[in-house]
Motif scaffolding. Structure first.
Motif, PDB file in Angstrom:
ATOM      1  N   ILE A 193      24.801  25.444  35.741  1.00  0.00           N
ATOM      2  CA  ILE A 193      25.138  24.368  36.682  1.00  0.00           C
ATOM      3  C   ILE A 193      25.350  23.063  35.931  1.00  0.00           C
ATOM      4  N   LEU A 194      24.441  22.762  35.010  1.00  0.00           N
ATOM      5  CA  LEU A 194      24.542  21.511  34.250  1.00  0.00           C
ATOM      6  C   LEU A 194      25.784  21.501  33.358  1.00  0.00           C
ATOM      7  N   GLU A 195      26.092  22.653  32.758  1.00  0.00           N
ATOM      8  CA  GLU A 195      27.281  22.737  31.890  1.00  0.00           C
ATOM      9  C   GLU A 195      28.564  22.561  32.695  1.00  0.00           C
ATOM     10  N   HIS A 196      28.550  23.078  33.926  1.00  0.00           N
ATOM     11  CA  HIS A 196      29.740  22.986  34.768  1.00  0.00           C
ATOM     12  C   HIS A 196      29.908  21.590  35.356  1.00  0.00           C
ATOM     13  N   GLY A 197      28.804  20.984  35.764  1.00  0.00           N
ATOM     14  CA  GLY A 197      28.860  19.666  36.401  1.00  0.00           C
ATOM     15  C   GLY A 197      28.376  19.738  37.835  1.00  0.00           C
ATOM     16  N   MET A 198      27.324  18.982  38.114  1.00  0.00           N
ATOM     17  CA  MET A 198      26.699  19.006  39.433  1.00  0.00           C
ATOM     18  C   MET A 198      27.625  18.556  40.566  1.00  0.00           C
ATOM     19  N   PRO A 199      28.351  17.423  40.424  1.00  0.00           N
ATOM     20  CA  PRO A 199      29.152  16.920  41.556  1.00  0.00           C
ATOM     21  C   PRO A 199      30.202  17.922  42.042  1.00  0.00           C
ATOM     22  N   LEU A 200      30.926  18.556  41.103  1.00  0.00           N
ATOM     23  CA  LEU A 200      31.978  19.497  41.471  1.00  0.00           C
ATOM     24  C   LEU A 200      31.402  20.706  42.192  1.00  0.00           C
ATOM     25  N   LEU A 201      30.270  21.201  41.698  1.00  0.00           N
ATOM     26  CA  LEU A 201      29.636  22.358  42.321  1.00  0.00           C
ATOM     27  C   LEU A 201      29.165  22.038  43.746  1.00  0.00           C
ATOM     28  N   LYS A 202      28.478  20.913  43.897  1.00  0.00           N
ATOM     29  CA  LYS A 202      27.936  20.554  45.217  1.00  0.00           C
ATOM     30  C   LYS A 202      29.060  20.342  46.227  1.00  0.00           C
ATOM     31  N   GLU A 203      30.152  19.721  45.777  1.00  0.00           N
ATOM     32  CA  GLU A 203      31.282  19.479  46.678  1.00  0.00           C
ATOM     33  C   GLU A 203      31.881  20.798  47.161  1.00  0.00           C
ATOM     34  N   TRP A 204      32.060  21.752  46.253  1.00  0.00           N
ATOM     35  CA  TRP A 204      32.660  23.034  46.618  1.00  0.00           C
ATOM     36  C   TRP A 204      31.771  23.784  47.588  1.00  0.00           C
ATOM     37  N   VAL A 205      30.474  23.868  47.275  1.00  0.00           N
ATOM     38  CA  VAL A 205      29.537  24.614  48.120  1.00  0.00           C
ATOM     39  C   VAL A 205      29.448  23.998  49.510  1.00  0.00           C
ATOM     40  N   GLU A 206      29.433  22.672  49.580  1.00  0.00           N
ATOM     41  CA  GLU A 206      29.369  22.002  50.886  1.00  0.00           C
ATOM     42  C   GLU A 206      30.615  22.281  51.717  1.00  0.00           C
ATOM     43  N   LYS A 207      31.784  22.302  51.070  1.00  0.00           N
ATOM     44  CA  LYS A 207      33.022  22.606  51.792  1.00  0.00           C
ATOM     45  C   LYS A 207      33.000  24.039  52.325  1.00  0.00           C
ATOM     46  N   PHE A 208      32.500  24.956  51.509  1.00  0.00           N
ATOM     47  CA  PHE A 208      32.422  26.353  51.957  1.00  0.00           C
ATOM     48  C   PHE A 208      31.469  26.472  53.144  1.00  0.00           C
ATOM     49  N   ARG A 209      30.317  25.830  53.053  1.00  0.00           N
ATOM     50  CA  ARG A 209      29.343  25.881  54.150  1.00  0.00           C
ATOM     51  C   ARG A 209      29.942  25.338  55.441  1.00  0.00           C
ATOM     52  N   THR A 210      30.659  24.226  55.309  1.00  0.00           N
ATOM     53  CA  THR A 210      31.265  23.610  56.493  1.00  0.00           C
ATOM     54  C   THR A 210      32.271  24.555  57.136  1.00  0.00           C
ATOM     55  N   ALA A 211      33.104  25.180  56.310  1.00  0.00           N
ATOM     56  CA  ALA A 211      34.102  26.115  56.842  1.00  0.00           C
ATOM     57  C   ALA A 211      33.429  27.277  57.563  1.00  0.00           C
ATOM     58  N   VAL A 212      32.317  27.783  57.011  1.00  0.00           N
ATOM     59  CA  VAL A 212      31.610  28.907  57.627  1.00  0.00           C
ATOM     60  C   VAL A 212      30.944  28.477  58.928  1.00  0.00           C
ATOM     61  N   GLU A 213      30.261  27.334  58.894  1.00  0.00           N
ATOM     62  CA  GLU A 213      29.550  26.861  60.082  1.00  0.00           C
ATOM     63  C   GLU A 213      30.509  26.587  61.238  1.00  0.00           C
ATOM     64  N   GLU A 214      31.705  26.051  60.902  1.00  0.00           N
ATOM     65  CA  GLU A 214      32.684  25.721  61.944  1.00  0.00           C
ATOM     66  C   GLU A 214      33.658  26.872  62.211  1.00  0.00           C
ATOM     67  N   ARG A 215      33.495  27.958  61.430  1.00  0.00           N
ATOM     68  CA  ARG A 215      34.381  29.111  61.534  1.00  0.00           C
ATOM     69  C   ARG A 215      35.858  28.682  61.495  1.00  0.00           C
ATOM     70  N   ASP A 216      36.157  27.844  60.530  1.00  0.00           N
ATOM     71  CA  ASP A 216      37.500  27.263  60.390  1.00  0.00           C
ATOM     72  C   ASP A 216      38.139  27.791  59.106  1.00  0.00           C
ATOM     73  N   PHE A 217      39.007  28.787  59.255  1.00  0.00           N
ATOM     74  CA  PHE A 217      39.621  29.429  58.093  1.00  0.00           C
ATOM     75  C   PHE A 217      40.500  28.446  57.316  1.00  0.00           C
ATOM     76  N   LEU A 218      41.133  27.508  58.017  1.00  0.00           N
ATOM     77  CA  LEU A 218      42.028  26.561  57.356  1.00  0.00           C
ATOM     78  C   LEU A 218      41.285  25.672  56.357  1.00  0.00           C
ATOM     79  N   LYS A 219      40.000  25.430  56.609  1.00  0.00           N
ATOM     80  CA  LYS A 219      39.234  24.578  55.702  1.00  0.00           C
ATOM     81  C   LYS A 219      38.940  25.268  54.369  1.00  0.00           C
ATOM     82  N   LEU A 220      39.179  26.570  54.313  1.00  0.00           N
ATOM     83  CA  LEU A 220      38.995  27.276  53.042  1.00  0.00           C
ATOM     84  C   LEU A 220      40.076  26.916  52.028  1.00  0.00           C
TER      85      LEU A 220
END
Length: 292
Positions: A193-220
């Motif tokens: 995680i540290l080698e990859h970069g925390m901000p980029l990882l957190k942003e991606w995971v949050e976007k995925f969670r949002t798409a799943v919670e809202e069941r919005d395929f377009l947000k993927l």
């Protein structure tokens, strides 16, 4: 230093080290440090009773990973393939340049493909003179049994959190703490995680969670493009967090199992976009709700 490592170092000083070592357990950082120290003991120009001098030309070159007789190999993508092993094989059979021993360290050796493992086995069965091969794996059971049976197994326990942080070098303490939490206290995953970069990882995971919670395929769509290494890392973080959520009663086992299957499929060289989209659809249908 534990007794097993002390005996390994003694064997290296006395030129009695097994030609094939299999490090398993612990963190990748710890495995790397032990392998590096053994390579220095074997090739130090001014060896001392307590270990390598850390001052000579050979010790410095090994530390910087520039010694021609100390080879380091790790996955280029999500596996170590036959091409990598064949290229490594050619280097192993070259004559020694300047060291007493040729040392090869193969990191994440449990990610070696079957064809690559068979090519590796040929070298193990007939190793060149004064050659040591060190396989590093999180799980020894991931190594081909015919290779495992020929190796001296060395179990390395997890480092203390303090020792792990020290081994990282100069990193932000707050970022390291966050990575350790995100990884479910998995030192290897936290390091990635540290080698990859925390901000980029957190942003991606949050976007995925949002798409799943809202069941919005377009947000993927905003999650791509993404390469296999990134996808595996992101899913490993989600798996760690989902497992933690299960213990708290927030998540259900099917979510953890679905992410685990997606990681396995990714490692079989399937298109990462397809894997992520299929996982999202599965979670849509089952009402998945990944924890924060």
């Amino acid at each position: 230093m534990n007794l097993q490592l002390a005996l390994l170092e003694k064997a290296a000083r006395e030129n009695r080290l097994a030609h094939l070592l299999l490090f398993h357990g612990g963190s990748a950082l710890h495995q790397r440090e032990v392998a590096l120290r053994l390579a220095q003991i074997l090739n130090c120009n001014q060896p001392m009773l307590e270990g390598p001098c850390q001052e000579c030309y050979a010790c410095h070159k090994i530390t910087s990973k520039n010694h021609p007789d100390v080879l380091w190999l790790k996955p280029l993508k999500t596996t170590i393939g036959i091409e990598q092993i064949l290229a490594w094989q050619q280097k192993v059979y070259l004559k020694h340049y300047e060291g007493n021993y040729k040392v090869s360290v193969i990191e994440q050796a449990d990610l070696v493909t079957l064809p690559a493992a068979n090519a590796l086995l040929k070298v193990i069965e007939e190793p060149p003179e004064r050659t040591i091969i060190i396989l590093c794996a999180q799980n020894a059971d991931g190594i081909l049994p015919t290779i495992q049976s020929r190796a001296q197994l060395v179990y390395l326990p997890d480092l203390s959190e303090e020792a792990w942080l020290k081994g990282l070098g100069e990193v932000d303490q707050q970022d390291a703490d966050r990575a350790f939490h995100l990884s479910g206290k998995n030192q290897n995953l936290a390091t990635a995680i540290l080698e990859h970069g925390m901000p980029l990882l957190k942003e991606w995971v949050e976007k995925f969670r949002t798409a799943v919670e809202e069941r919005d395929f377009l947000k993927l769509f905003s999650l791509f493009p993404i390469d296999k290494n990134q996808a595996v890392l992101y899913l490993q973080v989600m798996a760690a967090q989902t497992q933690e959520g299960m213990l708290k009663g927030i998540n259900r086992p099917f979510e953890f199992l679905a992410i685990g299957r997606a990681i396995d499929v990714l490692r079989q060289q399937v298109n990462p976009r397809l894997v992520i989209e299929v996982l999202a659809l599965e979670l849509f249908q089952r009402g998945g709700d990944l924890c924060d």
